[in-house]
Design an enzyme around this catalytic site. Structure first.
Site, PDB file in Angstrom:
ATOM      1  N   LYS A 150      -9.816  -7.514 -30.327  1.00 32.20           N
ATOM      2  CA  LYS A 150      -9.905  -8.926 -29.968  1.00 32.20           C
ATOM      3  C   LYS A 150     -11.298  -9.333 -29.510  1.00 32.20           C
ATOM      4  O   LYS A 150     -11.617 -10.528 -29.481  1.00 32.20           O
ATOM      5  CB  LYS A 150      -8.860  -9.255 -28.911  1.00 32.20           C
ATOM      6  CG  LYS A 150      -7.410  -9.086 -29.375  1.00 32.20           C
ATOM      7  CD  LYS A 150      -6.446  -9.567 -28.315  1.00 32.20           C
ATOM      8  CE  LYS A 150      -5.000  -9.418 -28.744  1.00 32.20           C
ATOM      9  NZ  LYS A 150      -4.500  -8.045 -28.592  1.00 32.20           N
TER      10      LYS A 150
ATOM     11  N   SER B 169      -5.240 -11.077 -23.495  1.00 38.54           N
ATOM     12  CA  SER B 169      -5.051 -10.274 -24.705  1.00 38.54           C
ATOM     13  C   SER B 169      -3.967 -10.878 -25.594  1.00 38.54           C
ATOM     14  O   SER B 169      -3.109 -10.189 -26.125  1.00 38.54           O
ATOM     15  CB  SER B 169      -4.683  -8.825 -24.330  1.00 38.54           C
ATOM     16  OG  SER B 169      -4.771  -7.973 -25.453  1.00 38.54           O
TER      17      SER B 169
ATOM     18  N   SER C  86      -6.468  -3.458 -28.458  1.00 41.73           N
ATOM     19  CA  SER C  86      -6.883  -4.813 -28.103  1.00 41.73           C
ATOM     20  C   SER C  86      -8.392  -4.998 -28.031  1.00 41.73           C
ATOM     21  O   SER C  86      -8.859  -6.129 -27.901  1.00 41.73           O
ATOM     22  CB  SER C  86      -6.239  -5.227 -26.774  1.00 41.73           C
ATOM     23  OG  SER C  86      -4.871  -5.531 -26.981  1.00 41.73           O
TER      24      SER C  86
END
Length: 240
Positions: free
Chosen positions: A86, A143, A83
């Protein structure tokens, strides 16, 4: 939940020691996200810190001011950024959308993709019409995979075209050992980075006022056509 637990482990194990506050103290993220407090310089030696005490297999300690690598462990070894991908998704979105109050639409196929691939989501439903700023909060606070893909499509038409912008940005920042293949961090052999490159990215992103404002937030409310959605950050104690 699995993705969020992995993100928590990655943040604690890698990013907490990514950048040094002033000289050589550990990163307390509140010092970077909020106002810096005056502290006495800390002498770096084994009395205070030993790189081998870090549980993560990959770690780096960087002087925030000079960019000098003080110590590290496998910091140039390729890892799956999960993640942390991101972070790049969000900063590229911010830099390529002139009006963050424009609205877009959450589609059923994006939700289905997230469910099928076990991606974490931020709570948007098919048919919701969030603002782009709402998507950014969904990406960085929860997330959200559906928020990431929706933002990518809004900016570039397709996720793959957006990924091209992500890789272009990585090159501009000097992230020499990084390549992205998606906007969500889903595990893929062509989606890789290193803790050194993640440090470069995170330091750059925190220099953006809008990014900084989003990740500082404790709570954010999104009003979509299906009602009220409340987004909450992962507890800030993660960064201590």
């Amino acid at each position: 939940m699995k993705k969020k637990r992995y993100l928590k482990k990655l943040v604690i194990g890698i990013l907490i020691i990514m950048v040094l506050f002033k000289l050589i103290t550990f990163l307390d993220l509140s010092n970077i996200l909020g106002s810096e407090t005056k502290t006495d310089p800390l002498v770096l030696n084994n009395e205070y810190m030993d790189i081998e005490d870090i549980v993560s297999k990959n770690a780096i300690v960087i002087d925030k001011t000079t960019g000098q690598i003080i110590m590290g462990k496998n910091y140039n070894k390729k890892i799956h950024p999960a993640s942390m991908t991101k972070v790049m998704t969000a900063i590229v979105g911010i830099e390529n959308v002139s009006n963050l109050n424009k609205r877009t639409k959450i589609t059923q196929d994006i939700i289905d993709y997230c469910i099928t691939n076990g991606l974490s989501v931020s709570g948007f439903k098919p048919g919701d019409n969030p603002k782009i700023i709402d998507l950014l909060y969904g990406i960085l606070l929860e997330s959200g995979g559906e928020a990431s893909i929706t933002l990518a499509r809004y900016v570039s038409g397709t996720e793959q075209e957006f990924v091209n912008l992500m890789n272009q940005k990585a090159r501009e920042l000097g992230m020499k050992n990084t390549h992205f293949s998606n906007s969500t961090g889903i595990t893929d052999i062509e989606n890789y980075s290193t803790v050194e490159d993640i440090g470069i990215l995170f330091k750059y992103a925190l220099g953006n006022r809008q990014f900084k404002k989003v990740v500082e937030s404790k709570e954010y409310e999104v009003r979509g056509i299906n009602g009220l959605f409340t987004k909450r950050t992962i507890n800030n104690n993660l960064f201590f």
